[in-house]
Write a protein that holds these residues in place. Structure first.
Motif, PDB file in Angstrom:
ATOM      1  N   ARG A 109      86.986 -14.385  12.125  1.00 53.92           N
ATOM      2  CA  ARG A 109      85.966 -15.390  12.425  1.00 53.92           C
ATOM      3  C   ARG A 109      84.575 -14.885  12.070  1.00 53.92           C
ATOM      4  NH1 ARG A 109      85.518 -18.257  18.310  1.00 53.92           N
ATOM      5  NH2 ARG A 109      83.631 -19.439  17.913  1.00 53.92           N
ATOM      6  N   PHE A 110      84.351 -13.590  12.198  1.00 58.81           N
ATOM      7  CA  PHE A 110      83.080 -12.982  11.814  1.00 58.81           C
ATOM      8  C   PHE A 110      82.956 -12.915  10.300  1.00 58.81           C
ATOM      9  CE2 PHE A 110      80.698  -9.249  10.527  1.00 58.81           C
ATOM     10  CZ  PHE A 110      79.518  -9.379  11.240  1.00 58.81           C
ATOM     11  N   ALA A 111      84.002 -12.454   9.629  1.00 50.89           N
ATOM     12  CA  ALA A 111      83.942 -12.220   8.185  1.00 50.89           C
ATOM     13  C   ALA A 111      83.798 -13.512   7.391  1.00 50.89           C
ATOM     14  CB  ALA A 111      85.191 -11.471   7.740  1.00 50.89           C
ATOM     15  N   THR A 112      84.420 -14.581   7.850  1.00 52.08           N
ATOM     16  CA  THR A 112      84.379 -15.826   7.090  1.00 52.08           C
ATOM     17  C   THR A 112      83.368 -16.831   7.614  1.00 52.08           C
ATOM     18  OG1 THR A 112      86.166 -16.689   8.441  1.00 52.08           O
ATOM     19  CG2 THR A 112      86.767 -15.634   6.368  1.00 52.08           C
ATOM     20  N   ARG A 113      82.783 -16.530   8.768  1.00 50.68           N
ATOM     21  CA  ARG A 113      81.800 -17.413   9.404  1.00 50.68           C
ATOM     22  C   ARG A 113      82.316 -18.843   9.518  1.00 50.68           C
ATOM     23  NH1 ARG A 113      75.538 -18.396   9.593  1.00 50.68           N
ATOM     24  NH2 ARG A 113      75.679 -19.923  11.224  1.00 50.68           N
ATOM     25  N   TYR A 114      83.321 -19.014  10.340  1.00 51.25           N
ATOM     26  CA  TYR A 114      83.852 -20.349  10.597  1.00 51.25           C
ATOM     27  C   TYR A 114      82.878 -21.204  11.395  1.00 51.25           C
ATOM     28  CZ  TYR A 114      88.469 -18.922   9.027  1.00 51.25           C
ATOM     29  OH  TYR A 114      89.527 -18.490   8.282  1.00 51.25           O
ATOM     30  N   ASP A 115      82.073 -20.573  12.232  1.00 53.49           N
ATOM     31  CA  ASP A 115      81.157 -21.318  13.100  1.00 53.49           C
ATOM     32  C   ASP A 115      80.004 -21.881  12.292  1.00 53.49           C
ATOM     33  OD1 ASP A 115      82.555 -20.649  15.498  1.00 53.49           O
ATOM     34  OD2 ASP A 115      81.713 -18.632  15.293  1.00 53.49           O
ATOM     35  N   ARG A 116      79.734 -23.157  12.476  1.00 52.55           N
ATOM     36  CA  ARG A 116      78.666 -23.805  11.727  1.00 52.55           C
ATOM     37  C   ARG A 116      77.305 -23.610  12.402  1.00 52.55           C
ATOM     38  NH1 ARG A 116      79.787 -24.448   6.900  1.00 52.55           N
ATOM     39  NH2 ARG A 116      78.955 -26.500   6.546  1.00 52.55           N
ATOM     40  N   ARG A 117      77.300 -23.514  13.699  1.00 53.84           N
ATOM     41  CA  ARG A 117      76.031 -23.363  14.419  1.00 53.84           C
ATOM     42  C   ARG A 117      75.712 -21.901  14.653  1.00 53.84           C
ATOM     43  NH1 ARG A 117      74.426 -28.175  17.823  1.00 53.84           N
ATOM     44  NH2 ARG A 117      75.639 -29.832  16.877  1.00 53.84           N
ATOM     45  N   THR A 118      74.437 -21.600  14.547  1.00 57.90           N
ATOM     46  CA  THR A 118      73.982 -20.225  14.704  1.00 57.90           C
ATOM     47  C   THR A 118      74.276 -19.687  16.090  1.00 57.90           C
ATOM     48  OG1 THR A 118      72.239 -20.700  13.127  1.00 57.90           O
ATOM     49  CG2 THR A 118      71.985 -18.730  14.447  1.00 57.90           C
ATOM     50  N   THR A 119      74.095 -20.513  17.112  1.00 59.68           N
ATOM     51  CA  THR A 119      74.308 -20.040  18.477  1.00 59.68           C
ATOM     52  C   THR A 119      75.768 -19.661  18.711  1.00 59.68           C
ATOM     53  OG1 THR A 119      74.541 -22.324  19.226  1.00 59.68           O
ATOM     54  CG2 THR A 119      72.377 -21.305  19.454  1.00 59.68           C
ATOM     55  N   TYR A 120      76.698 -20.435  18.146  1.00 60.49           N
ATOM     56  CA  TYR A 120      78.110 -20.123  18.310  1.00 60.49           C
ATOM     57  C   TYR A 120      78.460 -18.842  17.561  1.00 60.49           C
ATOM     58  CZ  TYR A 120      78.513 -24.969  19.896  1.00 60.49           C
ATOM     59  OH  TYR A 120      78.364 -26.151  20.561  1.00 60.49           O
TER      60      TYR A 120
END
Length: 135
Positions: A109-120
């Motif tokens: 999840r860190f390497a691919t940046r699944y989260d769209r929002r910066t806070t998440y």
């Protein structure tokens, strides 16, 4: 690295301790310069030396490090007319932050940046950092 589907990339600025464990994070836009976040990262830490790569070489940051009574171990950029010498043996320890980033990249999840929002995304970075401290 340029544009992605979601826009410009994100940079993660991090401070780690001598054992390579993450201490503090700041997220910035991909097009912002690296040393804009450096003072905010270092503020409040009592250190003997600050190891950083060439991207953090500027007089303002070097003065900030000197004011905090620490040694700046930052190689000079090629464009600097009078290169500032640095301790090459101490600079070899800078790979600890690179190894810390590598450990964080083991979290998909860190390497691919699944989260769209910066806070998440920042919240998951903190969670991954806690998991590294617990190892």
């Amino acid at each position: 690295m340029g544009r992605s589907r979601g826009g410009l990339t994100t940079k993660i600025h991090m401070v780690c301790d001598t054992l390579g464990r993450p201490l503090r994070f700041i997220l910035t836009a991909g097009q912002r310069h690296d040393n804009l976040a450096a003072k905010a990262l270092l503020d409040g830490f009592k250190t003997e030396a600050v190891l950083a790569d060439k991207a953090y070489d500027n007089n303002d940051l070097r003065q900030f490090i000197a004011d905090s009574e620490a040694k700046a171990v930052i190689p000079s950029t090629r464009s600097r007319k009078v290169p500032i010498p640095h301790d090459a043996d101490a600079y070899k320890d800078r790979n600890r932050i690179e190894r810390c980033f590598n450990k964080l990249k083991h979290f998909r999840r860190f390497a691919t940046r699944y989260d769209r929002r910066t806070t998440y995304f920042l919240a998951f970075i903190h969670l991954a950092a806690v998991m590294l401290w617990l190892r």
